[in-house]
Design a protein around this motif. Sequence first.
Motif, PDB file in Angstrom:
ATOM      1  N   THR A   1     -51.915  34.743 -18.979  1.00  0.00           N
ATOM      2  CA  THR A   1     -50.617  33.792 -18.884  1.00  0.00           C
ATOM      3  C   THR A   1     -49.609  34.277 -19.873  1.00  0.00           C
ATOM      4  OG1 THR A   1     -52.328  32.124 -18.501  1.00  0.00           O
ATOM      5  CG2 THR A   1     -50.084  31.387 -19.276  1.00  0.00           C
ATOM      6  N   THR A   2     -49.803  34.836 -20.864  1.00  0.00           N
ATOM      7  CA  THR A   2     -48.759  35.142 -22.072  1.00  0.00           C
ATOM      8  C   THR A   2     -47.997  36.704 -21.286  1.00  0.00           C
ATOM      9  OG1 THR A   2     -49.963  34.547 -23.658  1.00  0.00           O
ATOM     10  CG2 THR A   2     -48.279  35.860 -24.129  1.00  0.00           C
ATOM     11  N   LEU A   3     -48.688  37.188 -20.740  1.00  0.00           N
ATOM     12  CA  LEU A   3     -48.150  38.620 -20.063  1.00  0.00           C
ATOM     13  C   LEU A   3     -47.354  38.049 -18.858  1.00  0.00           C
ATOM     14  CD1 LEU A   3     -48.780  41.608 -20.760  1.00  0.00           C
ATOM     15  CD2 LEU A   3     -50.453  41.441 -18.690  1.00  0.00           C
ATOM     16  N   ARG A   4     -47.864  37.214 -18.072  1.00  0.00           N
ATOM     17  CA  ARG A   4     -46.961  36.876 -16.995  1.00  0.00           C
ATOM     18  C   ARG A   4     -45.753  36.104 -17.253  1.00  0.00           C
ATOM     19  NH1 ARG A   4     -49.340  36.513 -11.892  1.00  0.00           N
ATOM     20  NH2 ARG A   4     -48.558  34.478 -11.320  1.00  0.00           N
ATOM     21  N   MET A   5     -45.765  35.386 -18.333  1.00  0.00           N
ATOM     22  CA  MET A   5     -44.530  34.892 -18.899  1.00  0.00           C
ATOM     23  C   MET A   5     -43.517  35.830 -18.996  1.00  0.00           C
ATOM     24  SD  MET A   5     -45.787  31.123 -20.751  1.00  0.00           S
ATOM     25  CE  MET A   5     -46.864  31.755 -21.855  1.00  0.00           C
ATOM     26  N   VAL A   6     -44.016  36.863 -19.869  1.00  0.00           N
ATOM     27  CA  VAL A   6     -43.075  37.967 -19.986  1.00  0.00           C
ATOM     28  C   VAL A   6     -42.485  38.592 -18.816  1.00  0.00           C
ATOM     29  CG1 VAL A   6     -42.949  40.007 -21.312  1.00  0.00           C
ATOM     30  CG2 VAL A   6     -44.123  38.270 -22.352  1.00  0.00           C
ATOM     31  N   ALA A   7     -43.544  38.834 -17.927  1.00  0.00           N
ATOM     32  CA  ALA A   7     -42.981  39.453 -16.710  1.00  0.00           C
ATOM     33  C   ALA A   7     -42.105  38.364 -15.802  1.00  0.00           C
ATOM     34  CB  ALA A   7     -44.378  39.844 -15.751  1.00  0.00           C
ATOM     35  N   GLY A   8     -42.229  37.157 -16.217  1.00  0.00           N
ATOM     36  CA  GLY A   8     -41.515  36.281 -15.127  1.00  0.00           C
ATOM     37  C   GLY A   8     -42.175  35.538 -13.914  1.00  0.00           C
ATOM     38  N   PHE A   9     -43.433  35.968 -14.119  1.00  0.00           N
ATOM     39  CA  PHE A   9     -44.318  35.364 -12.813  1.00  0.00           C
ATOM     40  C   PHE A   9     -44.771  34.165 -13.131  1.00  0.00           C
ATOM     41  CE2 PHE A   9     -46.095  39.996 -12.413  1.00  0.00           C
ATOM     42  CZ  PHE A   9     -44.632  40.287 -11.725  1.00  0.00           C
ATOM     43  N   GLU A  10     -44.376  33.793 -14.432  1.00  0.00           N
ATOM     44  CA  GLU A  10     -45.094  31.949 -15.050  1.00  0.00           C
ATOM     45  C   GLU A  10     -43.699  31.846 -15.893  1.00  0.00           C
ATOM     46  OE1 GLU A  10     -47.451  30.085 -13.610  1.00  0.00           O
ATOM     47  OE2 GLU A  10     -48.769  31.897 -14.277  1.00  0.00           O
ATOM     48  N   THR A  11     -43.673  30.597 -15.579  1.00  0.00           N
ATOM     49  CA  THR A  11     -42.428  29.980 -16.342  1.00  0.00           C
ATOM     50  C   THR A  11     -43.110  29.387 -17.682  1.00  0.00           C
ATOM     51  OG1 THR A  11     -41.430  29.484 -14.380  1.00  0.00           O
ATOM     52  CG2 THR A  11     -40.161  28.723 -16.410  1.00  0.00           C
ATOM     53  N   ALA A  12     -42.670  29.367 -19.015  1.00  0.00           N
ATOM     54  CA  ALA A  12     -43.110  28.880 -20.096  1.00  0.00           C
ATOM     55  C   ALA A  12     -42.623  27.386 -20.095  1.00  0.00           C
ATOM     56  CB  ALA A  12     -42.644  29.516 -21.288  1.00  0.00           C
ATOM     57  N   THR A  13     -43.697  26.536 -20.630  1.00  0.00           N
ATOM     58  CA  THR A  13     -43.091  25.305 -20.495  1.00  0.00           C
ATOM     59  C   THR A  13     -42.225  24.878 -21.621  1.00  0.00           C
ATOM     60  OG1 THR A  13     -45.756  24.660 -20.137  1.00  0.00           O
ATOM     61  CG2 THR A  13     -44.376  22.879 -20.647  1.00  0.00           C
ATOM     62  N   SER A  14     -42.343  25.627 -22.936  1.00  0.00           N
ATOM     63  CA  SER A  14     -41.163  25.603 -23.869  1.00  0.00           C
ATOM     64  C   SER A  14     -41.287  26.974 -24.418  1.00  0.00           C
ATOM     65  CB  SER A  14     -41.268  24.422 -24.712  1.00  0.00           C
ATOM     66  OG  SER A  14     -42.467  24.299 -25.116  1.00  0.00           O
TER      67      SER A  14
END
Length: 358
Positions: A49-62
Amino acid sequence: MAVELKNIRKVFQSKQSTEKVTAVDNFQLKIKEGELVTLLGPSGCGKTTTLRMVAGFETATSGEIYLDGKDVVNIPANKRNTAMVFQSYGLFPHMTVVDNITYGLRFKKMSKIAISQKAEEIMQLVGLEGFGSRNPGELSGGQQQRVALARALIVEPKVLLFDEPLSNLDAKLRESMRDEIRKLQKRLSITSLYVTHDQIEAMSISDKIVVMNRGKIEQVGTPEEIYYYPRSKFVADFIGKVNFLPTQVEEGQNNSIQLVIDDKVINMEETEDLAVGESVVIVLRPESISLEKKGKGFLQAKVIRKTYLGSYFEYILDYKGNLITVHLTNPRHKYIFNVGEEVDIYFAKEDIHLIKEE
Ligand code: ADP
Ligand code: MG
C-alpha cells in the motif's frame, strides 16, 4: 530529498461491510538521492500500500508525498516519473521481449532507431542480449524478472519501486538476482524503494531498512543498526534469531547502575537513560553468546539440542525454562558440547543491548 513521505495514512473502506482497515498510519520517511530503502515486515503490514501510494496507484487518505521536493499528491501515476517492478513480473505474454521492454517509450517522442538502440543498451545492462525476439513464455523466471527490470529502467525513472520482485524465484537465483539488482542500482545511482518480507534480502540489499508492523513504522536504520540495536522485541525477533534475557536495573556502588540477572550482577559504566527499578530485557544474538564448561561462565544452562549447520553449530539451551539459541563457529570452540550437558553461558558486556519492557 528524492522521496519524502509525511504523516501518511491510508484507510480502506471494505466494500462488503462498514468495516474500515487502516493499512498505513503515521508513516514518515525520507530517501536520499541514490539510496535504496527497504520496507520490511510481515504480510499485511502495509508495505505494498505504501509503495502504491508513492507510485500514485493509490491515494493517501491523508499526508503528503514529495518526489524531488515536489508535492505529487495530485499528480497522476504516469506523470510521477517512477517505475515499478512487480513480483508477478506483469509482462505482456504475446509481445516480444523488446516490445515489452520498450512499451513505456511508445508515448515518448523518440524515433524507432533511438528506441531500438536504447533497448539494446538496456538488454545488455540486465544480461538479456540475444533474447529480444522471444516471448516471455520462452524465458526462465529469472530472465522474465530481468525483462521487468529492463522495462522499468528504460524510462529512466527518478525513483524505482520494487514489490517483492524476487519472491517467485528459487533460493539460489533469488540470491544472485538480489546481488545484481543491488549492483545495478548502485552503478546507476537510482533512488529505490524496495519491498520485501524477507529479512536476509532486506539486510543484504539496503542502505536503510524500515521495519513495519500493522501499518506503522517500528524502526528505521541501517541493516547493522536494525540487527544489533533493535528498538523493540518485534524488530529484534523479525530480524533473525534472538535471545531475550529479562533483567532488573538496580543501583550499584558510587551512583553506578547495575543489571541483575538472578544472583549475577553486571556493572554498567554508562547509565544512559536507565532508571533504577526499571524492567528491561537484554537482547543477545546467537553469535554473541559463547559456551563454557560448567563453572567457568556466567549463567548455568543445559544443552537440549545441537544441530550441525556447516559453518557453525546451533545449540538450544534451557536456561531456567527459557530457550537460548547459541551459534558457535567450529574453530572458535575446540570442545563440542553434548546434549544433556550442563554448561555455562557467557557474553561480553559490549554485546549487551537493552530494550525496555513495554
Ligand atoms: P503487505 O504488502 O505488507 O502484505 P498490504 O499493503 O498489501 O500489505 O495490505 C495492508 C492491509 O491493507 C491489509 O490488511 C490488507 O488486507 C489491506 N488492504 C490492502 N489493499 C486493500 C484494498 N484495496 N481494499 C481493502 N483493504 C486492503
Ligand atoms: Mg505486499
